[in-house]
Scaffold this active site. Structure first.
Site, short mmCIF file in Angstrom:
data_model
loop_
_atom_site.label_atom_id
_atom_site.label_comp_id
_atom_site.label_asym_id
_atom_site.label_seq_id
_atom_site.Cartn_x
_atom_site.Cartn_y
_atom_site.Cartn_z
N HIS A 85 52.45 -65.80 1.11
CA HIS A 85 52.61 -66.97 0.50
C HIS A 85 51.85 -66.98 -0.88
O HIS A 85 51.93 -67.99 -1.86
CB HIS A 85 51.87 -68.15 1.55
CG HIS A 85 50.55 -68.15 1.59
ND1 HIS A 85 49.89 -67.87 2.80
CD2 HIS A 85 49.59 -68.98 0.91
CE1 HIS A 85 48.73 -67.99 2.74
NE2 HIS A 85 48.43 -68.63 1.63
N ASP A 222 52.35 -62.41 7.33
CA ASP A 222 51.93 -62.85 5.84
C ASP A 222 51.30 -61.95 4.82
O ASP A 222 50.14 -62.13 4.38
CB ASP A 222 50.92 -64.17 6.11
CG ASP A 222 51.03 -65.22 5.00
OD1 ASP A 222 51.62 -64.51 3.76
OD2 ASP A 222 50.75 -66.32 4.94
N SER A 625 43.00 -66.92 0.98
CA SER A 625 44.19 -66.32 1.52
C SER A 625 44.38 -64.99 0.64
O SER A 625 43.90 -64.93 -0.34
CB SER A 625 45.28 -67.18 0.83
OG SER A 625 45.62 -68.25 1.97
#
Ligand code: ARG
Ligand code: GLU
Length: 690
Positions: A85, A222, A625
């Site tokens: 992402h 991810d 992240s």
């Protein structure tokens, strides 16, 4: 005797039992203050291994990826891992109907096939130094807050000018910590030739989509893979075919040994923003007003989007990214509000403030909670109006678009491309319904004093929001791509008079004149009060270790692998596997439709226990992240990508029972890279610990 024994036992406990780890986002430069505790929790390296300016240390293998994620270096040739992402927009930019890398994934099979990404940068932290004295040079207590602000700016700019060197990619920033009680200089080296090396198909990299977002059990692969390039002197350079892979000072060794409950974990990355030391009124506003009201508004919008997305595949594609953006915070706020309520944080802070006030009587800190209380009483209703404005009026796509076009025309830019990209992902029936739902909500929820006069008048003259909407959409030129594309600077008068732009602008002017000045003034007062209150809290609780609120600077968070119990009689264990992916697999459900190749691999047998994700107790936030998750020996075991929604109040209050970060198990990345990407060549440059 007995009493004596108990006392001794307590003392021993204090000595031998490390403090409960988990909470805290510590400054790397001050890690020597935490290193004993980290080691007591299992860490086997030294403070110098974590952060050093004299020798290569782990910090040299961590980067700020773009402007809101973290990444880590995993080879001597500048190979970098981050989240799917985080690389999403780059992967999307390289995708077309012929080669849809979002859908099918992408793997360069040699360096020549790696794809450049203009605009993408990675920033290495060269060093951080405290500069409080220099920043406050010339400050005298009689100065007003505005004077102090400009002094800080002038001094800060001078410090930055001394070290920054744009030609060499050296950028510097002075950041305030602890509500501007302390200032640190951060010096970064910014590389700007960063190429896409690989990404799994979205059905792996975004597996579970928004259904599983913020949730456990989680099975999202991810990750995405990039490589940093430099000029022949290893210095930052614009993209060029002559550039060569960057040679890092340090890169992560990868551990394939795996994780189990209780293992030490260390997340090294850039959390964006937290507010751990705010007053009860701030928490009350978030938990009881802001979060619930914004959740309700977004529920209305999401319901509208979903209704149309379910009816039409083309609309689903147009709105899937918009849906994801709206729902990400929507889900996070639900956990935050619930967590604040469950932990009774407001009552706990009220109680803390009472004790603080009693202690502070007669000191320089006297009356601070009371002062904050008074300021929030003034600010919250105005801020609520501002939030309503952004979550209602500002969400109507046509109005936003009208403003974008006006801005472009003002700047003399052509608007054809803008119009094309807007209409590509625009479905008017959705926007029309949102217009009505949002403006009605604004009308219903804002007290008369917080509604602009033009709004009330126009609404009265149309009779209803729906009638107003119909008139606006039928008259506005912004509903017509051809007409918009043909606009030039000469048409500015027509654009300004257009009902869509006029409505956008009237609301904006109202915000600028009625809300913004009040909020800015009160925020300045509030910041000032917090500066004292922060010092007061430190003086009040002398044996507590305070970490500064997150501000996208590099932090250390350490904890351990742990499951949790989200509700009575339920316990989540901390490791998910490929078997869980197969349990969720369903070709009928977009979020759970895995690639056929993964089904085939699973069917061959032997991969049932393949680990996919794991939970730990690290204190992380948005911006973490892509952060490396490191074991006790400093080796890479995972990539952080999310938190569980039951613990998202950790931006305000940390609860070791519920707050869990979610990481991709590095072994799943390796599995996907080899079995699905067939990118074996990348294994040759990585170094494995086992
Ligand atoms: N919740 C994560 C974060 O805050 C992941 C968001 C992207 N994933 C998604 N399904 N929307 O950034
Ligand atoms: N997904 C978040 C990010 O992009 C991390 C999750 C969190 O807020 O902790 O930074």
């Amino acid at each position: 005797m007995k009493k004596y024994f108990i006392l001794t036992a307590l003392c021993l406990a204090a000595v031998f039992q490390p403090s409960r780890a988990d909470e805290g986002m510590w400054l790397p430069v001050l890690i020597s203050q935490r290193i004993e505790d980290m080691q007591a929790h299992g860490f086997r390296l030294t403070a110098e291994d974590v952060y050093s300016v004299n020798q290569a240390s782990l910090k040299d293998a961590v980067v700020l990826f773009g402007s809101g994620c973290t990444g880590e270096i995993v080879s001597n040739n500048g190979l970098l891992f981050t989240n799917h992402h985080c690389g999403y927009s780059q992967i999307q930019q390289h995708s077309s109907v012929e080669h849809d890398y979002l859908r099918d994934g992408f793997w360069a099979m040699s360096r020549r096939e790696e794809l450049p990404n203009p605009g993408l940068t990675v920033s290495f932290l060269e060093r951080m130094d405290e500069v409080t004295d220099q920043v406050l040079k010339g400050y005298v207590p009689s100065m007003s807050e505005a004077q102090r602000d400009s002094l800080v700016k002038v001094n800060g700019d001078a410090i930055v000018r001394q070290v920054a060197n744009p030609d060499k990619g050296i950028r510097a920033r002075v950041e305030a910590l602890y509500y501007a009680n302390q200032y640190f200089l951060f010096v970064y080296k910014v590389y700007r030739d960063v190429r896409l090396v690989g990404a799994p198909p979205s059905s792996i990299g975004k597996f579970g989509g928004d259904t599983d977002n913020w949730m456990w059990p989680r099975h999202t692969g991810d990750f995405s893979v990039f490589r940093i390039y430099a000029d022949k002197n290893n210095e930052p350079a614009d993209y060029s075919e002559d550039n060569i892979p960057y040679t890092p000072k340090r890169f992560f060794t990868v551990s394939r040994a795996g994780v189990k409950e209780g293992d030490f974990t260390f997340v090294y990355g850039c959390p964006g923003s937290t507010q751990e030391y705010v007053a009860s009124d701030a928490v009350r506003y978030v938990g009881e007003v802001s979060d619930p009201e914004k959740i309700a508004l977004r529920t209305l919008r999401l319901d509208i989007l979903r209704k149309y997305m379910e009816q039409d595949q083309a609309v689903r594609i147009q709105y899937s990214s918009k849906y994801a953006n709206i729902s990400n915070a929507w889900k996070k706020w639900q956990g935050e509000a619930k967590g604040i309520a469950r932990l009774k944080t407001v009552a706990a802070k009220d109680d803390y403030e009472r004790r603080f006030s009693a202690w502070a009587a007669g000191t320089a800190y006297e009356g601070l909670p009371e002062r904050l209380h008074g300021l929030y009483a003034q600010r919250n209703p105005v801020y609520r109006a501002y939030e309503y404005y952004t979550e209602t009026v500002r969400t109507v796509e046509l109005l936003q678009f009208a403003n974008q076009v006006k801005t472009a025309l003002d700047a003399g830019r052509p608007v054809g491309e803008l119009a094309e990209s807007f209409f590509k992902d625009y479905y008017q029936p959705i926007d029309k319904e949102i217009f009505v739902a949002m403006l009605e909500a604004f009308d219903r929820k804002m007290a008369p004093g917080y509604k602009p006069a033009f709004f009330t008048e126009q609404l009265a003259s149309y009779g209803s929001v729906a009638a107003w909407r119909d008139a606006l959409f039928s008259r506005s030129l912004f509903t017509d791509q051809k007409r918009v594309s043909a606009l030039t600077k000469e048409d500015l008068a027509a654009v300004t008079a257009d009902p869509a732009f006029a409505l956008y602008d009237a609301f904006y002017q109202w915000y600028r004149s009625e809300l913004q000045p009040v909020i800015t003034d009160l925020d300045r007062e509030i910041r000032l009060a917090y500066r004292d209150y922060m010092r007061g809290q430190m003086a009040f609780e002398t044996d507590k270790a305070f970490y500064p609120d997150a501000n996208l600077t590099l932090r250390v968070a350490y904890g351990h692998v742990a499951g949790y119990s989200p509700s009575d009689a339920v316990y989540y264990s901390p490791v998910s596997t490929l078997t869980g992916i197969m349990e969720k697999d369903n070709p009928e459900i977009f979020d759970y439709d895995i690639p056929q190749v993964l089904r085939d691999i699973y069917a061959q047998g032997g991969h049932e226990a393949q680990p996919v994700c794991f939970l730990a107790t690290n204190h992380t936030s948005g911006g973490n992240s892509g952060s490396p998750v490191i074991n006790a020996d400093g080796q890479l075991i995972g990539i952080n990508f999310d938190r569980v929604w039951e613990g998202t109040m950790s931006d305000i209050v940390f609860d070791p029972d519920y707050c869990r970060n979610i990481s991709l198990d590095i072994r799943y990345l390796l599995f996907v890279m080899r079995e699905i990407g067939h990118a074996d060549w990348l294994f040759d440059e990585m170094v494995f610990a086992d």
